[in-house]
Design a protein around this motif. Sequence first.
Motif, short mmCIF file in Angstrom:
data_model
loop_
_atom_site.label_atom_id
_atom_site.label_comp_id
_atom_site.label_asym_id
_atom_site.label_seq_id
_atom_site.Cartn_x
_atom_site.Cartn_y
_atom_site.Cartn_z
N ASN A 63 -2.36 -4.89 -3.75
CA ASN A 63 -2.86 -3.63 -4.29
C ASN A 63 -1.79 -2.99 -5.19
N THR A 64 -2.17 -2.60 -6.40
CA THR A 64 -1.23 -1.95 -7.32
C THR A 64 -1.58 -0.49 -7.57
N GLY A 65 -2.53 0.04 -6.81
CA GLY A 65 -2.89 1.44 -6.97
C GLY A 65 -3.83 1.67 -8.13
N ASP A 66 -3.90 2.93 -8.60
CA ASP A 66 -4.75 3.28 -9.74
C ASP A 66 -4.04 4.33 -10.57
N GLU A 67 -4.75 4.98 -11.49
CA GLU A 67 -4.09 5.91 -12.41
C GLU A 67 -3.55 7.16 -11.71
N LEU A 68 -4.05 7.44 -10.52
CA LEU A 68 -3.61 8.62 -9.78
C LEU A 68 -2.73 8.29 -8.58
N ASN A 69 -3.00 7.17 -7.93
CA ASN A 69 -2.38 6.89 -6.65
C ASN A 69 -1.50 5.64 -6.68
N PRO A 70 -0.24 5.75 -6.22
CA PRO A 70 0.55 4.54 -6.00
C PRO A 70 -0.13 3.70 -4.91
N PRO A 71 0.16 2.42 -4.86
CA PRO A 71 -0.45 1.60 -3.80
C PRO A 71 0.06 2.01 -2.42
N PRO A 72 -0.77 1.94 -1.41
CA PRO A 72 -0.30 2.23 -0.05
C PRO A 72 0.60 1.11 0.46
N PHE A 73 1.59 1.49 1.26
CA PHE A 73 2.48 0.48 1.85
C PHE A 73 1.86 -0.11 3.10
N ALA A 74 1.29 0.75 3.94
CA ALA A 74 0.73 0.31 5.21
C ALA A 74 -0.15 1.41 5.77
N PRO A 75 -1.07 1.07 6.67
CA PRO A 75 -1.86 2.11 7.32
C PRO A 75 -1.01 2.88 8.34
N PRO A 76 -1.47 4.10 8.69
CA PRO A 76 -2.74 4.72 8.36
C PRO A 76 -2.81 5.20 6.92
N ILE A 77 -4.01 5.14 6.39
CA ILE A 77 -4.30 5.55 5.02
C ILE A 77 -5.44 6.55 5.08
N LEU A 78 -5.31 7.62 4.32
CA LEU A 78 -6.38 8.61 4.22
C LEU A 78 -6.94 8.58 2.81
N LEU A 84 -5.73 9.13 -2.36
CA LEU A 84 -5.40 8.11 -1.37
C LEU A 84 -3.93 8.26 -1.02
N ILE A 85 -3.65 8.60 0.25
CA ILE A 85 -2.28 8.81 0.70
C ILE A 85 -2.06 8.05 2.01
N TYR A 86 -0.81 7.77 2.33
CA TYR A 86 -0.48 7.07 3.56
C TYR A 86 0.73 7.74 4.20
N GLN A 87 1.18 7.21 5.33
CA GLN A 87 2.25 7.75 6.19
C GLN A 87 1.68 8.88 7.05
N THR A 88 1.74 8.69 8.36
CA THR A 88 1.16 9.64 9.31
C THR A 88 1.58 11.08 9.06
N PRO A 89 2.88 11.40 8.99
CA PRO A 89 3.24 12.81 8.80
C PRO A 89 2.81 13.36 7.45
N ASN A 90 2.75 12.51 6.43
CA ASN A 90 2.29 12.96 5.12
C ASN A 90 0.81 13.32 5.16
N ILE A 91 0.03 12.50 5.83
CA ILE A 91 -1.40 12.77 5.97
C ILE A 91 -1.62 14.06 6.75
N LEU A 92 -0.87 14.26 7.83
CA LEU A 92 -1.02 15.47 8.63
C LEU A 92 -0.56 16.70 7.86
N LEU A 93 0.44 16.55 7.02
CA LEU A 93 0.90 17.65 6.18
C LEU A 93 -0.22 18.09 5.24
N TYR A 94 -0.98 17.13 4.75
CA TYR A 94 -2.12 17.41 3.87
C TYR A 94 -3.28 18.03 4.66
N LEU A 95 -3.58 17.45 5.82
CA LEU A 95 -4.75 17.88 6.58
C LEU A 95 -4.54 19.19 7.33
#
Length: 261
Positions: A63-78, A84-95
Amino acid sequence: MASPDSKRQMSAKDVSYELIYWPGIPGRGEHIRLAFEEAGAEYIDHALDEDYAMAYMAQIEKNTGDELNPPPFAPPILKQGDLLIYQTPNILLYLGPRLGLAPRFEEDSDGIYRINQLALTALDGLSNEVHDTHHPVSMSLYYEDQKEESKRKSEDYIANRLPKFLRYFERVLRGEASGEGPWLYGGQLTYADLVLYQCLDGVMFAFPKALIRMEKSGEFDSVFRLHKAVQERPNIKEYLASDRRQKYSMGIYRHYPELDE
């Protein structure tokens, strides 16, 4: 031209949340599920569709991502709309602010960072370090290939590292910033409380004998009180009794009796 952020906000409006994680284990995705469940939010848990989840995991390294999102490294992915974002604390910071599990910036501009540091600390000492007790040498080796090292690592973790983190959270819960009630910050439940709950619950599964001793000691009464308070939240209680709650198995938290002596 609209900025990437404005494009994302317009396309994501009223779009459901999608959680992408490994099937069959609670893992790091469980922190995000608990946030959704507590808030009563609608979400798609792709871990419940094993074919979809495994097909997605198979393409991550290409996966190389798209025009807005870098590719995810690993799940969890939101995924939500174009975001499209990943990393548990990053997702929780958003949510957090969006689900009512952290104050909005305009209400408390510093609160989200205080909550996030608590979540990060719990994930460091009560999740990442726990995983290292059964894989202290290499992630690519089986547990059976590093049992001797795992035994030494677990003995140190139970004797030193685990009490250190429990003492810290006991101090937080007894501190003024905790506020009234059983919660970590501001007198109300936040996503940091859900993270601490899930981490402690996982450690209870991995090291039940050690946790029984620590609970009976009375030294960490506030921490164990928080664990029980989260369990009794109506939405959480219903979720824990449902088949949406994944069982502990071969993920972060693993129970090897020989490590819990």
